[in-house]
Design a protein around this motif. Structure first.
Motif, mmCIF file in Angstrom:
data_model
loop_
_atom_site.group_PDB
_atom_site.id
_atom_site.type_symbol
_atom_site.label_atom_id
_atom_site.label_comp_id
_atom_site.label_asym_id
_atom_site.label_seq_id
_atom_site.Cartn_x
_atom_site.Cartn_y
_atom_site.Cartn_z
ATOM 1 N N GLU A 12 18.406 -13.364 24.368
ATOM 2 C CA GLU A 12 17.428 -13.954 23.447
ATOM 3 C C GLU A 12 16.165 -14.391 24.186
ATOM 4 N N ARG A 13 16.317 -15.031 25.332
ATOM 5 C CA ARG A 13 15.168 -15.471 26.124
ATOM 6 C C ARG A 13 14.380 -14.265 26.632
ATOM 7 N N TYR A 14 15.094 -13.246 27.081
ATOM 8 C CA TYR A 14 14.449 -12.027 27.559
ATOM 9 C C TYR A 14 13.612 -11.391 26.448
ATOM 10 N N ASP A 15 14.182 -11.297 25.258
ATOM 11 C CA ASP A 15 13.469 -10.711 24.122
ATOM 12 C C ASP A 15 12.241 -11.544 23.747
ATOM 13 N N ALA A 16 12.357 -12.874 23.826
ATOM 14 C CA ALA A 16 11.228 -13.752 23.521
ATOM 15 C C ALA A 16 10.106 -13.554 24.546
ATOM 16 N N LYS A 18 9.522 -10.785 26.248
ATOM 17 C CA LYS A 18 8.933 -9.466 25.966
ATOM 18 C C LYS A 18 7.943 -9.564 24.807
ATOM 19 N N ALA A 19 8.313 -10.314 23.768
ATOM 20 C CA ALA A 19 7.434 -10.478 22.601
ATOM 21 C C ALA A 19 6.169 -11.241 22.988
ATOM 22 N N GLU A 20 6.318 -12.285 23.802
ATOM 23 C CA GLU A 20 5.154 -13.060 24.237
ATOM 24 C C GLU A 20 4.227 -12.197 25.085
ATOM 25 N N LEU A 21 4.801 -11.387 25.973
ATOM 26 C CA LEU A 21 3.996 -10.497 26.806
ATOM 27 C C LEU A 21 3.229 -9.504 25.934
ATOM 28 N N SER A 63 -3.202 -14.502 34.579
ATOM 29 C CA SER A 63 -2.198 -15.226 35.357
ATOM 30 C C SER A 63 -0.899 -15.371 34.558
ATOM 31 N N LYS A 64 -1.026 -15.739 33.291
ATOM 32 C CA LYS A 64 0.150 -15.901 32.425
ATOM 33 C C LYS A 64 0.859 -14.564 32.234
ATOM 34 N N ILE A 65 0.105 -13.490 32.048
ATOM 35 C CA ILE A 65 0.698 -12.158 31.897
ATOM 36 C C ILE A 65 1.476 -11.794 33.156
ATOM 37 N N ALA A 66 0.896 -12.036 34.328
ATOM 38 C CA ALA A 66 1.574 -11.721 35.589
ATOM 39 C C ALA A 66 2.852 -12.541 35.752
ATOM 40 N N GLU A 67 2.791 -13.808 35.360
ATOM 41 C CA GLU A 67 3.966 -14.684 35.460
ATOM 42 C C GLU A 67 5.097 -14.174 34.567
ATOM 43 N N ILE A 68 4.768 -13.852 33.330
ATOM 44 C CA ILE A 68 5.797 -13.370 32.400
ATOM 45 C C ILE A 68 6.329 -12.008 32.843
ATOM 46 N N GLN A 69 5.442 -11.146 33.322
ATOM 47 C CA GLN A 69 5.882 -9.830 33.801
ATOM 48 C C GLN A 69 6.851 -9.984 34.964
ATOM 49 N N ASN A 70 6.583 -10.932 35.868
ATOM 50 C CA ASN A 70 7.486 -11.194 36.987
ATOM 51 C C ASN A 70 8.858 -11.653 36.488
ATOM 52 N N LEU A 71 8.870 -12.537 35.489
ATOM 53 C CA LEU A 71 10.140 -13.003 34.929
ATOM 54 C C LEU A 71 10.920 -11.844 34.327
ATOM 55 N N ILE A 72 10.226 -10.988 33.585
ATOM 56 C CA ILE A 72 10.883 -9.842 32.944
ATOM 57 C C ILE A 72 11.396 -8.866 33.998
ATOM 58 N N ASP A 73 10.552 -8.562 34.989
ATOM 59 C CA ASP A 73 10.938 -7.606 36.028
ATOM 60 C C ASP A 73 12.130 -8.088 36.844
ATOM 61 N N ASN A 74 12.282 -9.397 36.974
ATOM 62 C CA ASN A 74 13.361 -9.951 37.800
ATOM 63 C C ASN A 74 14.419 -10.669 36.975
ATOM 64 N N ALA A 75 14.478 -10.330 35.694
ATOM 65 C CA ALA A 75 15.453 -10.968 34.810
ATOM 66 C C ALA A 75 16.858 -10.465 35.105
ATOM 67 N N GLU A 76 17.786 -11.371 35.031
ATOM 68 C CA GLU A 76 19.207 -11.027 35.115
ATOM 69 C C GLU A 76 19.826 -11.524 33.815
ATOM 70 N N ILE A 77 20.094 -10.578 32.918
ATOM 71 C CA ILE A 77 20.673 -10.931 31.627
ATOM 72 C C ILE A 77 22.134 -11.288 31.853
ATOM 73 N N VAL A 78 22.508 -12.458 31.397
ATOM 74 C CA VAL A 78 23.881 -12.916 31.611
ATOM 75 C C VAL A 78 24.593 -13.054 30.281
ATOM 76 N N GLU A 79 25.833 -12.721 30.319
ATOM 77 C CA GLU A 79 26.687 -12.879 29.141
ATOM 78 C C GLU A 79 27.100 -14.337 29.052
ATOM 79 N N ARG A 80 27.608 -14.712 27.906
ATOM 80 C CA ARG A 80 27.982 -16.102 27.692
ATOM 81 C C ARG A 80 29.210 -16.491 28.520
ATOM 82 N N MET A 81 30.069 -15.554 28.850
ATOM 83 C CA MET A 81 31.307 -15.895 29.548
ATOM 84 C C MET A 81 31.345 -15.254 30.924
#
Length: 162
Positions: A12-16, A18-21, A63-81
């Motif tokens: 959900e955070r990853y998708d948010a 992506k939408a903000e970017l 700057s904000k675009i670069a920050e969000i792009q870095n988060l997306i590029d280095n995201a580790e999607i984790v499952e709940r368990m």
């Protein structure tokens, strides 16, 4: 070459992000571009405060675009368990009710990735001292958490894993 650190987050955070970017790169970029264009029409750029403000806004946007792009590029999607944690153990996504053994109060926290942490909403990062202290424990366990104010003592009352 430096190794980029991974940012744990839910889908959900990853998708948010992506939408903000997408918004920043399209709609917001057009707005700022129009501000610059309008400010240029006012004439002499050396004494044009509207132009300076628009260029500053553009810098903040990039700057904000670069920050969000870095988060997306280095995201580790984790499952709940987390499969390494036994059934009923605290893991990412757990809702944990604890009792402070020194003060006697009870509070409920959700364990989240560092990008989703918000202590004001009782969303605690799994990377924080408190989150690490809870990780893997089950209801009934007593834990000690090292904090700047000293050692805190808690008892886990319940653990809910979605």
């Amino acid at each position: 070459m430096a190794t980029e650190s991974k940012f744990k987050m839910s889908q959900e955070r990853y998708d948010a992000l992506k939408a903000e970017l997408q918004y920043l790169e399209t709609d917001k970029a057009k707005e700022v571009s129009e501000q610059i264009k309008e400010a240029r029409s006012f004439g002499d750029l050396s004494e044009n405060s509207e132009y300076d403000e628009a260029k500053t806004e553009q810098g903040k946007l990039y700057s904000k675009i670069a920050e969000i792009q870095n988060l997306i590029d280095n995201a580790e999607i984790v499952e709940r368990m987390d499969s390494d944690v036994g059934k009923g153990g605290v893991t990412l996504g757990s809702v944990v009710k604890v009792r402070d053994l020194d003060e006697g109060y009870e509070e409920e926290y959700t364990i989240v990735g560092s990008q989703e942490a918000n202590p004001m909403e009782y969303r605690v990062s799994d990377d924080s001292p408190f989150g690490r202290g809870l990780y893997g424990h089950v209801a009934g366990d007593k834990i000690d958490v090292e904090a700047p104010a000293g050692t805190l003592h808690f008892e886990i009352i319940s653990v809910e894993n979605g």
